[in-house]
Structures are given as structure tokens and as C-alpha cells.
Write a protein that holds these residues in place. Structure first.
Motif, PDB file in Angstrom:
ATOM      1  N   MET A  14      23.534  -5.107   0.888  1.00 47.00           N
ATOM      2  CA  MET A  14      24.543  -4.686   1.858  1.00 47.00           C
ATOM      3  C   MET A  14      25.345  -3.494   1.340  1.00 47.00           C
ATOM      4  O   MET A  14      25.574  -2.518   2.067  1.00 47.00           O
ATOM      5  N   ILE A  15      25.751  -3.548   0.074  1.00 49.40           N
ATOM      6  CA  ILE A  15      26.541  -2.454  -0.496  1.00 49.40           C
ATOM      7  C   ILE A  15      25.711  -1.164  -0.542  1.00 49.40           C
ATOM      8  O   ILE A  15      26.188  -0.084  -0.157  1.00 49.40           O
ATOM      9  N   LEU A  16      24.466  -1.276  -1.002  1.00 45.67           N
ATOM     10  CA  LEU A  16      23.594  -0.095  -1.046  1.00 45.67           C
ATOM     11  C   LEU A  16      23.337   0.460   0.354  1.00 45.67           C
ATOM     12  O   LEU A  16      23.300   1.680   0.557  1.00 45.67           O
TER      13      LEU A  16
ATOM     14  N   GLY B  35      25.888   7.342  -4.089  1.00 48.78           N
ATOM     15  CA  GLY B  35      25.693   7.187  -5.525  1.00 48.78           C
ATOM     16  C   GLY B  35      26.748   6.285  -6.143  1.00 48.78           C
ATOM     17  O   GLY B  35      26.439   5.444  -7.009  1.00 48.78           O
ATOM     18  N   MET B  36      27.991   6.438  -5.716  1.00 45.10           N
ATOM     19  CA  MET B  36      29.077   5.616  -6.249  1.00 45.10           C
ATOM     20  C   MET B  36      28.848   4.136  -5.954  1.00 45.10           C
ATOM     21  O   MET B  36      29.025   3.271  -6.824  1.00 45.10           O
TER      22      MET B  36
ATOM     23  N   THR C 160      26.919  -1.268  -7.629  1.00 44.19           N
ATOM     24  CA  THR C 160      25.908  -2.327  -7.490  1.00 44.19           C
ATOM     25  C   THR C 160      25.110  -2.493  -8.778  1.00 44.19           C
ATOM     26  O   THR C 160      24.675  -3.598  -9.108  1.00 44.19           O
ATOM     27  N   GLY C 161      24.935  -1.394  -9.518  1.00 43.09           N
ATOM     28  CA  GLY C 161      24.201  -1.467 -10.780  1.00 43.09           C
ATOM     29  C   GLY C 161      24.843  -2.439 -11.747  1.00 43.09           C
ATOM     30  O   GLY C 161      24.172  -3.299 -12.327  1.00 43.09           O
ATOM     31  N   TYR C 162      26.168  -2.316 -11.930  1.00 44.10           N
ATOM     32  CA  TYR C 162      26.855  -3.258 -12.823  1.00 44.10           C
ATOM     33  C   TYR C 162      26.779  -4.683 -12.275  1.00 44.10           C
ATOM     34  O   TYR C 162      26.477  -5.633 -13.004  1.00 44.10           O
TER      35      TYR C 162
END
Length: 325
Positions: A46-48, A217-218, A223-225
């Protein structure tokens, strides 16, 4: 009547029907605790998708979001191994800043060099994955190497929902406000709807597309973390192929590939639809490997639906013009 015909209402109805059908095979799937788990599983998508939504609205596409997620997540994991006592707030800032920087690289190449977005992001997708390999020599970072605070943040329950889920809700609310109430949000729609007219209203098309990539990108960095913290493992191929699901969530949610049309609510529902499908596959005895095929089919069907809707509106306008004569 218009509400019943809206894309969001149709999609919400489809999700409810899907849940009802799954419940006939496994009643426990619609238990509140399980639905909360499904939402939590779907939050990264969802965030991506909310970041990708902004990019697609400006007539671009970002195929590097999953690679951005993987690289940022790996850097956060390496940072935690090197400095276990580093506050989570600092790690979140680093994740979002690095993600935004990687998004800015895409944006600069599209804006200043006028390279097609699909070419740029295909290239950076490969570069970002390659950088992970160079940083780690292909080695994994496992849960026992990460601090308990690092992995526990995203899993900590607040009012029965993990922090990961609450962050997803917060991102959706912020994006809704940005898109509905700010000049920047209106600029994204204007650039995608009619870039030539947008120029005459004083909007810098290239700069707006650049900002869209930075936002995407932000959110990928954030989401990466969260991804690494939740699954407590970091490696080169994390989220491999996940960009397809992200694009599918946007298109299913009604974001027009041609740009300029779509909503935050539709994007969230598109992600939830795919999340329910993904979590339901094992329940109905379908291999999870079918997920990519289902996502691809969903993209084609949704694009066809959008194109048909667009043609219908065009015919209505032509008929109205004929009556006016």
C-alpha cells in the motif's frame, strides 16, 4: 447513484464478495484477527503503491521501487549491525532520505536528460540491486545480527494493530491531504491530465515529475526499513518482482496509465484487493506462485476497463456536441 457507479465502490464491493467466497472455504479467514494480519501484510504494498500513484499520475512510471526498497533496507540493516544503539528515529530519517535520494536520481534523469521514465527506472532498478551486491558480496544479514529494538519497532502492537499498519494508515492520510488539499497535489493531476495546458498555468512539468519520483523514492525507502524490520532478514533479492504488484495495485485502483486520473482511496483499495488475493491463495489450495500471473492478468483487465470507460466518456461528449448543433 454516482457513488454506486464509482470505481472505488465497485472495488470495495469486489473485495467484500471475494472475502465472502473465501469464507465459504475457510471461515477463519474473515476473523477480525486474521483480517488485521492481512492488512498488516498488505501495508508495504500500500505504501509503495501510494508513491507509485503520484508518479503514474504525471504520465511516468517507477519500476525501481522494489530495488530502492531492497537497497535502503540493506543499508539500514548494515547501519544497525555497525551501530546497534542508533535510535529508530534516526534510522527512519536515514531510510526516507536515502530513498528520496535514489528517487531524485530517477527524477533528474527524466527531467533534465528527457530520458523515457521506463528506460531510466529499468536501468536504476538493476543498478540499485548491483550496489547491494557490491556492499555485501552477496551475504545475508539475519535476525540474530540485528538488535531487538530494530526488528521490534514495526511489530510493536498499538491498540491491537502493529506499528507497521499504523504507519500505512498515516501515509494514506497524509497522501490524501496532499493530493486533495495542496497545490502540489493539483499539479500532479494537471501535469498528467494535460501537460501543455499545465505549462500555460505556470506549472513546471519536469520539476513536478521530479518531485513525484522523490516522493515515490522516499516512501520506498521508508518501506525498506519496515520490510527488513518485520521479516528480520536482508539480502540482495528482497522484494524481487514486487514492482509488478505495485503497478497492479495502482491500475486496479483506477490510476490511469495515461496519467491525470485516480484517487488515494482507489489506490489503497487496489492494494487491499491484491493483499486479500495473495493471502487467500494458500487457503483455497492455489499455489502462491500464481500470484504474479494473477497480478499481470489484473493489470490487463484493469487497463482494458479504464480504456473502455475513457471511450464511453468520449462518445458522450461527441453526442452532446452533436445535440448542441
Amino acid at each position: 447513484m454516482s457513488l454506486l457507479k464509482s470505481r472505488e465502490a465497485i472495488l470495495l464491493g469486489a473485495i467484500l464478495v471475494l472475502l465472502a467466497l473465501i469464507a465459504t472455504r475457510f471461515q477463519g479467514f474473515i476473523a477480525p484477527r486474521n483480517l488485521q494480519s492481512v492488512f498488516n501484510d498488505t501495508t508495504p504494498l500500500m505504501i509503495l503503491a501510494l508513491g507509485q500513484m503520484v508518479v503514474i499520475l504525471t504520465r511516468c512510471i517507477d519500476l525501481s521501487v522494489a530495488a530502492n526498497l531492497a537497497l535502503t533496507g540493506m543499508v539500514c540493516a548494515m547501519l544497525n549491525v555497525a551501530m546497534p544503539g542508533l535510535p529508530i528515529g534516526v534510522i527512519l530519517v536515514v531510510a526516507m532520505a536515502l530513498g528520496a535520494f535514489l528517487g531524485a536520481i530517477n527524477g533528474i534523469l527524466v527531467w533534465k536528460l528527457n530520458i523515457p521514465p521506463i528506460v531510466v527506472t529499468l536501468g536504476t532498478m538493476t543498478i540499485f540491486r548491483g550496489i547491494i551486491f557490491l556492499l555485501t558480496n552477496g551475504k545475508w544479514i539475519n535476525s540474530h545480527e540485528m538488535s531487538a529494538r530494530f526488528t521490534g519497532f514495526a511489530r510493536h502492537d498499538i491498540l491491537g494493530l502493529p506499528v507497521l499498519g499504523w504507519i500505512g494508515i498515516l501515509v494514506a492520510v497524509v497522501m490524501f491531504v496532499v493530493m486533495a488539499r495542496t497545490t502540489l497535489g493539483r499539479s500532479f493531476y494537471a501535469v498528467g491530465g494535460n501537460p501543455h495546458a499545465a505549462v500555460y498555468t505556470g506549472i513546471d512539468v519536469g520539476k513536478t515529475q521530479f518531485l513525484a519520483f522523490v516522493i515515490s523514492g522516499m516512501l520506498a525507502g521508508l518501506t525498506g526499513y519496515l520490510w527488513i524490520a518485520r521479516y528480520a532478514v536482508a539480502y540482495v533479492d528482497i522484494a524481487g518482482g514486487f514492482e509488478l504488484d505495485v503497478v497492479a495495485a495502482c491500475v486496479i485502483g483506477g490510476i490511469s496509465i495515461a496519467g491525470g486520473a485516480g484517487t488515494v482511496i482507489g489506490t489503497v483499495l487496489g492494494a487491499l484487493f491484491l493483499g486479500v488475493v495473495k493471502n487467500a491463495l494458500p487457503v483455497v489450495d492455489i499455489s502462491p506462485f500464481w500470484q504474479l500471473a494473477i497480478s499481470g492478468a489484473a493489470i490487463i483487465i484493469a487497463v482494458a476497463f479504464n480504456a473502455r470507460s475513457g471511450r464511453s466518456k468520449g462518445r458522450v461528449i461527441l453526442k452532446s456536441a452533436e445535440h448542441a448543433k
